[in-house]
Design an enzyme around this catalytic site. Structure first.
Site, PDB file in Angstrom:
ATOM      1  N   ASP A 283       0.947  -1.214  -0.383  1.00 61.26           N
ATOM      2  CA  ASP A 283      -0.076  -0.127  -0.059  1.00 61.26           C
ATOM      3  C   ASP A 283       0.668   1.122  -0.270  1.00 61.26           C
ATOM      4  O   ASP A 283       1.747   0.855  -0.512  1.00 61.26           O
ATOM      5  CB  ASP A 283      -1.428   0.134   1.304  1.00 61.26           C
ATOM      6  CG  ASP A 283      -1.788   0.841   0.968  1.00 61.26           C
ATOM      7  OD1 ASP A 283      -2.296   1.714   0.593  1.00 61.26           O
ATOM      8  OD2 ASP A 283      -3.254   0.390   1.137  1.00 61.26           O
ATOM      9  N   HIS A 330     -13.947  -1.933  -6.593  1.00 59.20           N
ATOM     10  CA  HIS A 330     -15.282  -1.171  -7.242  1.00 59.20           C
ATOM     11  C   HIS A 330     -15.221  -0.234  -6.330  1.00 59.20           C
ATOM     12  O   HIS A 330     -16.233   1.227  -6.722  1.00 59.20           O
ATOM     13  CB  HIS A 330     -15.927  -1.903  -5.664  1.00 59.20           C
ATOM     14  CG  HIS A 330     -15.662  -1.708  -3.952  1.00 59.20           C
ATOM     15  ND1 HIS A 330     -17.180  -1.006  -3.560  1.00 59.20           N
ATOM     16  CD2 HIS A 330     -14.859  -1.023  -3.591  1.00 59.20           C
ATOM     17  CE1 HIS A 330     -16.154  -1.132  -1.517  1.00 59.20           C
ATOM     18  NE2 HIS A 330     -14.757  -0.777  -1.886  1.00 59.20           N
TER      19      HIS A 330
END
Length: 431
Positions: A283, A330
């Site tokens: 990340d 998403h």
């Protein structure tokens, strides 16, 4: 148990028939809960059990649809439209009580807190407070047990959990701002939409050329902190990744790359459950530093590596057993998702590597029969990020965009999982 999904099951205009249908569906719902040993609904319970069973979920969805129909039928078309389209004021009132800290002023327990006490603690106008509290209690947020005497209930007690409070506060503040600019953002594209995360209702609402994540984490840090805490609050509604996919079936020493893994919470949980696996959490560097600052349990620390990585760039870990994407895709349009997946595909080893997409599969029901939660979440993704929630057909379309060799091998979910249960799509490369 009948869980009919055809239009005739919910579109009747006969009030008596609708009431009978609600009664029989409630009976079926409760019967199913009893059969699987699940708790019956109780608004006084601040920590309700999440029901994963398909039969119970289908009955629950049908009850919600029937009750919506009942309210519309009793109110009539004009009043129904007015009620629905003024509901933004419900969210505004909840946002106001959270900003004033009223959830902390009203003490838990049976002893009520008076409106005068709330006025004294907040310094707010008694008249305005009374009007705001009237709306909130009507929406089941707090109970007014006597004139101007308020207590907590199972709904309002949720606000005492900081992650849940942050989630709802974000929705009542940032969410309302995005909603107010939703149609304007679509008009800018001649109603065609955009793949650009910087060209959204969010960017209009906050007058920025940055996307939501970039803005929250580089410009408005207070909102960013609330958003991050709120996303932690949303975890209570999600099925655990390790409860869906059998990670214990992976070979000893297998490597799992947690792409966009945030602070590493999911990898830590899986590592604690399955001792033989190794993890790489990828990340933004600041996110990883926050995870490391929180501390990794000593028992799994040696098996978890933190690696700064932007998933729009080449995947540096080649030939891993698993590339996990948990609620990442998403957030993005199809074209951006295809880029993310393509970078992983280029790093995969056919016959060994797999991609696990832990994300929702929206049921392909007719509009009136569909899940309102998924519908609203889908539009939230559009307004905030130009992302989307996807049906199985849309997932397959996206997979084919990436590579004809990339195939959906299996959809995993909890045993007997229903249309609102979590899902994991397992993708493999054909050799």
């Amino acid at each position: 148990m009948s869980t009919q999904h055809g239009p005739k099951s919910t579109r009747t205009n006969d009030l008596y028939e609708l009431a009978v249908n609600i009664s029989s569906t409630v009976e079926a719902f409760v019967g199913r809960l009893d059969a699987i040993g699940a708790e019956r609904p109780n608004l006084d319970n601040p920590f309700p059990e999440i029901i994963q069973d398909e039969g119970a979920q289908l009955a629950r969805l049908k009850i919600l649809r029937l009750c919506e129909r009942l309210m519309a039928l009793v109110q009539g078309p004009v009043q129904w439209l007015m009620f629905q389209n003024m509901a933004f004021l419900d969210a505004a009132c909840v946002g106001a009580i959270l900003d004033m800290g009223i959830h902390d002023i009203i003490a838990p327990g049976p002893e009520p807190t008076s409106l005068d006490q709330i006025v004294e603690a907040t310094g707010a106008s008694k008249d305005i407070l009374k009007r705001i509290m009237r709306v909130c209690t009507q929406r089941l947020v707090f109970d007014e047990i006597a004139p101007e005497q308020f207590i907590h209930n199972g709904v309002s007690l949720q606000f005492l959990a900081p992650p849940v409070q942050a989630l709802i506060s974000h929705a009542c503040d940032d969410g309302l701002r995005m909603a107010a600019h939703f149609t304007d953002s679509l008009k800018k594209t001649d109603w065609k939409g955009s793949d650009d995360p910087e060209n959204t209702a969010f960017s209009l609402a906050f007058n920025t050329n940055k996307g939501l994540f970039d803005y929250f984490y580089t410009e408005d840090l207070a909102r960013g902190q609330r958003f991050a805490l709120g996303m932690a609050g949303s975890e209570i509604m999600k099925t655990l990744t390790e409860d869906m996919f059998p990670f214990e079936s992976l070979p000893q020493g297998a490597k799992v790359v947690d792409v966009g893994g945030g602070r590493g919470h999911v990898s830590v949980r899986i590592a604690e459950k399955v001792p033989g696996l190794n993890f790489v959490v990828q990340d933004d560097e600041s996110m990883l530093e926050a995870g490391q600052a929180e501390g990794v349990p000593k028992a799994v620390k040696d098996r978890i590596e933190f690696m700064p990585h932007d998933f729009f760039n080449e995947q540096p870990v080649k030939g891993a057993d698993v590339y996990l994407l948990r609620f990442i895709l998403h957030d993005h349009s199809d074209s951006r998702c295809a880029k993310i997946l393509s970078n992983i595909v280029d790093a995969m080893e056919p016959g060994k590597s797999r991609i696990l997409i832990d994300d929702a599969i929206v049921p392909s029901f007719l509009g009136p029969e569909s899940s309102r939660f998924f519908n609203l979440l889908d539009l939230y993704m559009l307004a905030g990020l130009n992302g989307k929630e996807r049906t199985l057909e849309q997932w397959n379309y996206l997979i084919q965009m990436v590579s004809p060799k990339l195939v959906l091998e299996k959809v995993w979910k909890t045993p007997n999982g229903g249309p609102e249960s979590g899902t994991i799509l397992e993708l493999r490369l054909q050799e």
